[in-house]
Every structure is written in structure tokens, then in C-alpha cells.
Design a protein around this motif. Structure first.
Motif, PDB file in Angstrom:
ATOM      1  N   ALA A  51       0.835  -1.207   0.000  1.00  0.00           N
ATOM      2  CA  ALA A  51       0.000   0.000   0.000  1.00  0.00           C
ATOM      3  C   ALA A  51       0.867   1.253   0.000  1.00  0.00           C
ATOM      4  CB  ALA A  51      -0.936  -0.009   1.202  1.00  0.00           C
ATOM      5  N   LEU A  52       1.890   1.261   0.833  1.00  0.00           N
ATOM      6  CA  LEU A  52       2.780   2.419   0.908  1.00  0.00           C
ATOM      7  C   LEU A  52       3.555   2.586  -0.397  1.00  0.00           C
ATOM      8  CD1 LEU A  52       4.011   4.712   2.549  1.00  0.00           C
ATOM      9  CD2 LEU A  52       5.706   3.095   3.392  1.00  0.00           C
ATOM     10  N   GLY A  53       4.066   1.494  -0.948  1.00  0.00           N
ATOM     11  CA  GLY A  53       4.808   1.564  -2.206  1.00  0.00           C
ATOM     12  C   GLY A  53       3.960   2.085  -3.349  1.00  0.00           C
ATOM     13  N   ASN A  54       2.698   1.668  -3.397  1.00  0.00           N
ATOM     14  CA  ASN A  54       1.772   2.146  -4.425  1.00  0.00           C
ATOM     15  C   ASN A  54       1.555   3.652  -4.291  1.00  0.00           C
ATOM     16  OD1 ASN A  54       0.002   1.619  -6.644  1.00  0.00           O
ATOM     17  ND2 ASN A  54      -1.705   1.920  -5.245  1.00  0.00           N
ATOM     18  N   ALA A  55       1.361   4.113  -3.057  1.00  0.00           N
ATOM     19  CA  ALA A  55       1.150   5.546  -2.811  1.00  0.00           C
ATOM     20  C   ALA A  55       2.398   6.347  -3.170  1.00  0.00           C
ATOM     21  CB  ALA A  55       0.761   5.772  -1.350  1.00  0.00           C
ATOM     22  N   VAL A  56       3.568   5.820  -2.841  1.00  0.00           N
ATOM     23  CA  VAL A  56       4.817   6.521  -3.166  1.00  0.00           C
ATOM     24  C   VAL A  56       5.000   6.601  -4.672  1.00  0.00           C
ATOM     25  CG1 VAL A  56       7.336   6.357  -3.024  1.00  0.00           C
ATOM     26  CG2 VAL A  56       5.962   5.976  -0.976  1.00  0.00           C
ATOM     27  N   GLU A  57       4.725   5.504  -5.380  1.00  0.00           N
ATOM     28  CA  GLU A  57       4.849   5.519  -6.843  1.00  0.00           C
ATOM     29  C   GLU A  57       3.897   6.543  -7.457  1.00  0.00           C
ATOM     30  OE1 GLU A  57       4.438   2.669 -10.805  1.00  0.00           O
ATOM     31  OE2 GLU A  57       3.682   1.931  -8.890  1.00  0.00           O
ATOM     32  N   ARG A  58       2.670   6.539  -7.010  1.00  0.00           N
ATOM     33  CA  ARG A  58       1.674   7.470  -7.559  1.00  0.00           C
ATOM     34  C   ARG A  58       2.092   8.917  -7.322  1.00  0.00           C
ATOM     35  NH1 ARG A  58      -4.815   7.328  -6.431  1.00  0.00           N
ATOM     36  NH2 ARG A  58      -5.338   8.787  -8.086  1.00  0.00           N
ATOM     37  N   SER A  59       2.594   9.202  -6.125  1.00  0.00           N
ATOM     38  CA  SER A  59       3.032  10.556  -5.790  1.00  0.00           C
ATOM     39  C   SER A  59       4.284  10.940  -6.571  1.00  0.00           C
ATOM     40  CB  SER A  59       3.289  10.664  -4.293  1.00  0.00           C
ATOM     41  OG  SER A  59       3.789  11.930  -3.965  1.00  0.00           O
ATOM     42  N   ALA A  60       5.221  10.009  -6.711  1.00  0.00           N
ATOM     43  CA  ALA A  60       6.490  10.300  -7.383  1.00  0.00           C
ATOM     44  C   ALA A  60       6.314  10.506  -8.886  1.00  0.00           C
ATOM     45  CB  ALA A  60       7.485   9.174  -7.133  1.00  0.00           C
ATOM     46  N   THR A  61       5.290   9.921  -9.487  1.00  0.00           N
ATOM     47  CA  THR A  61       5.110  10.035 -10.937  1.00  0.00           C
ATOM     48  C   THR A  61       4.070  11.085 -11.327  1.00  0.00           C
ATOM     49  OG1 THR A  61       3.543   8.183 -10.912  1.00  0.00           O
ATOM     50  CG2 THR A  61       5.850   7.655 -11.388  1.00  0.00           C
ATOM     51  N   LYS A  62       3.480  11.746 -10.340  1.00  0.00           N
ATOM     52  CA  LYS A  62       2.537  12.836 -10.630  1.00  0.00           C
ATOM     53  C   LYS A  62       3.343  14.017 -11.165  1.00  0.00           C
ATOM     54  CE  LYS A  62      -0.579  13.643  -7.544  1.00  0.00           C
ATOM     55  NZ  LYS A  62      -1.319  14.094  -6.363  1.00  0.00           N
ATOM     56  N   GLU A  63       2.806  14.730 -12.154  1.00  0.00           N
ATOM     57  CA  GLU A  63       3.538  15.873 -12.686  1.00  0.00           C
ATOM     58  C   GLU A  63       2.614  17.018 -13.074  1.00  0.00           C
ATOM     59  OE1 GLU A  63       5.608  15.450 -16.491  1.00  0.00           O
ATOM     60  OE2 GLU A  63       4.407  13.684 -16.872  1.00  0.00           O
ATOM     61  N   GLN A  64       3.193  18.198 -13.034  1.00  0.00           N
ATOM     62  CA  GLN A  64       2.464  19.393 -13.441  1.00  0.00           C
ATOM     63  C   GLN A  64       2.512  19.489 -14.960  1.00  0.00           C
ATOM     64  OE1 GLN A  64       0.645  21.179 -11.235  1.00  0.00           O
ATOM     65  NE2 GLN A  64       1.351  19.486  -9.963  1.00  0.00           N
ATOM     66  N   ALA A  65       1.390  19.856 -15.543  1.00  0.00           N
ATOM     67  CA  ALA A  65       1.285  19.928 -16.996  1.00  0.00           C
ATOM     68  C   ALA A  65       0.415  21.132 -17.366  1.00  0.00           C
ATOM     69  CB  ALA A  65       0.671  18.636 -17.538  1.00  0.00           C
ATOM     70  N   VAL A  66       0.230  21.318 -18.657  1.00  0.00           N
ATOM     71  CA  VAL A  66      -0.656  22.363 -19.162  1.00  0.00           C
ATOM     72  C   VAL A  66      -1.596  21.752 -20.191  1.00  0.00           C
ATOM     73  CG1 VAL A  66       0.842  24.344 -18.749  1.00  0.00           C
ATOM     74  CG2 VAL A  66       1.076  23.088 -20.874  1.00  0.00           C
ATOM     75  N   GLU A  67      -2.814  22.251 -20.199  1.00  0.00           N
ATOM     76  CA  GLU A  67      -3.764  21.895 -21.254  1.00  0.00           C
ATOM     77  C   GLU A  67      -3.826  23.091 -22.180  1.00  0.00           C
ATOM     78  OE1 GLU A  67      -8.068  19.886 -21.522  1.00  0.00           O
ATOM     79  OE2 GLU A  67      -8.026  21.788 -20.436  1.00  0.00           O
ATOM     80  N   ILE A  68      -3.489  22.873 -23.446  1.00  0.00           N
ATOM     81  CA  ILE A  68      -3.424  23.952 -24.426  1.00  0.00           C
ATOM     82  C   ILE A  68      -4.573  23.782 -25.404  1.00  0.00           C
ATOM     83  CG2 ILE A  68      -1.959  25.121 -26.116  1.00  0.00           C
ATOM     84  CD1 ILE A  68       0.405  23.482 -24.811  1.00  0.00           C
ATOM     85  N   LEU A  69      -5.460  24.772 -25.442  1.00  0.00           N
ATOM     86  CA  LEU A  69      -6.569  24.770 -26.393  1.00  0.00           C
ATOM     87  C   LEU A  69      -6.103  25.528 -27.629  1.00  0.00           C
ATOM     88  CD1 LEU A  69      -9.495  24.056 -27.056  1.00  0.00           C
ATOM     89  CD2 LEU A  69     -10.175  26.198 -25.960  1.00  0.00           C
TER      90      LEU A  69
END
Length: 155
Positions: free
Chosen positions: A90-108
């Protein structure tokens, strides 16, 4: 021991990182790409949710199971090992999800023919503004937005 386990988990998750539009995949090198002219209508920040490939859960389960299995006698070690594996997954899954989250932009975007498109891409070195001319580069089904180069004349 704990520092070694944490370092192992971080190293395993680092391999799961995503790429930015400034990084080209090796398979896309020397391929012909489609290029379309467009104009930016709007840009908004978005967050790309982290991945759950299972690598984090697997790493966490192994680390938790090994750490828990070394506790007490053989019977207690098995029970604590199983509990450690579940908690570690459970902890490893949460760490992976948090570590691979990234800021992006949606461009119309609006194409020259009037059609509109929206593309989400990682926040890169370029900041786009409304009304700015851009190009959409599509290679192998993946698209990215770049600033339009200056127009050139052909004689």
C-alpha cells in the motif's frame, strides 16, 4: 536497514518517471512527423495523475515482507511478514503514484481550418499565451505543441 529499504524503493520508482515534450523518445528519432499550424486560444495548468504500474506496490511488498519476516520467532515472523508485505504494498503504491505525478498544461488550439484541438503536455521550458502562433508536431500518434518558427519565403 530502513535507509537501505527506502533507497531501494526510491530507486525503483525513479525508473517510472515520465518525459517532457522537450524529450524525444528514441523510437521517434529519424521519423517523419506531421506538422500543423495553429493558434493558442487558452492555456491552463493541470496535474497529470501519477502512474500505478505495480512496481511501487511490488517493491513495497518485498521490502515490507522481508522487514516484517525478521521479527520474533518463526510463527510471529510469518504473521508480521505478511502484514508488512500488505502495508509495504500500500505504501509503495502511494509513493509511486506521488512520485510520478507531474504538473502539466492543457493547451486549447485553433487550427487554420477553424477546427479546435486540446493537448495536455508536461510543463516545459516554453510558456504559451493566447493568440500566439504555434505548431503541433505529431509522431506515432503522440502530439506536442511548440512555438512556431519564423515564416520563411520561398522563391
Amino acid at each position: 536497514m530502513k535507509k537501505l529499504l527506502i533507497a531501494t524503493m526510491v530507486a525503483a520508482l525513479a525508473a517510472c518517471s515520465t518525459t517532457s515534450p522537450d524529450t524525444i523518445q528514441r523510437g521517434d528519432a529519424q521519423r517523419l512527423s506531421q506538422v500543423q499550424d495553429a493558434t493558442v486560444l487558452s492555456v491552463r495548468p493541470v496535474t497529470v495523475d501519477g502512474s500505478q504500474s505495480g512496481a511501487g506496490a511490488l517493491t513495497g511488498a518485498v521490502v515490507g515482507g522481508v522487514a516484517g519476516g525478521s521479527v520474533g520467532g518463526s510463527r510471529e515472523g510469518v504473521i508480521v511478514g505478511v502484514l508488512g508485505a500488505v502495508a509495504g504494498a500500500a505504501l509503495g503504491n502511494a509513493v509511486e503514484r506521488s512520485a510520478t505525478k507531474e504538473q502539466a498544461v492543457e493547451i486549447l488550439l485553433q487550427l487554420r481550418n477553424g477546427e479546435r484541438r486540446a493537448i495536455v503536455q508536461a510543463q516545459a521550458n516554453e510558456n504559451f499565451t493566447s493568440g500566439e502562433p504555434v505548431i503541433i508536431v505529431t509522431t506515432g500518434g503522440k502530439s506536442r505543441v511548440m512555438r512556431a518558427p519564423p515564416a520563411t519565403r520561398t522563391n
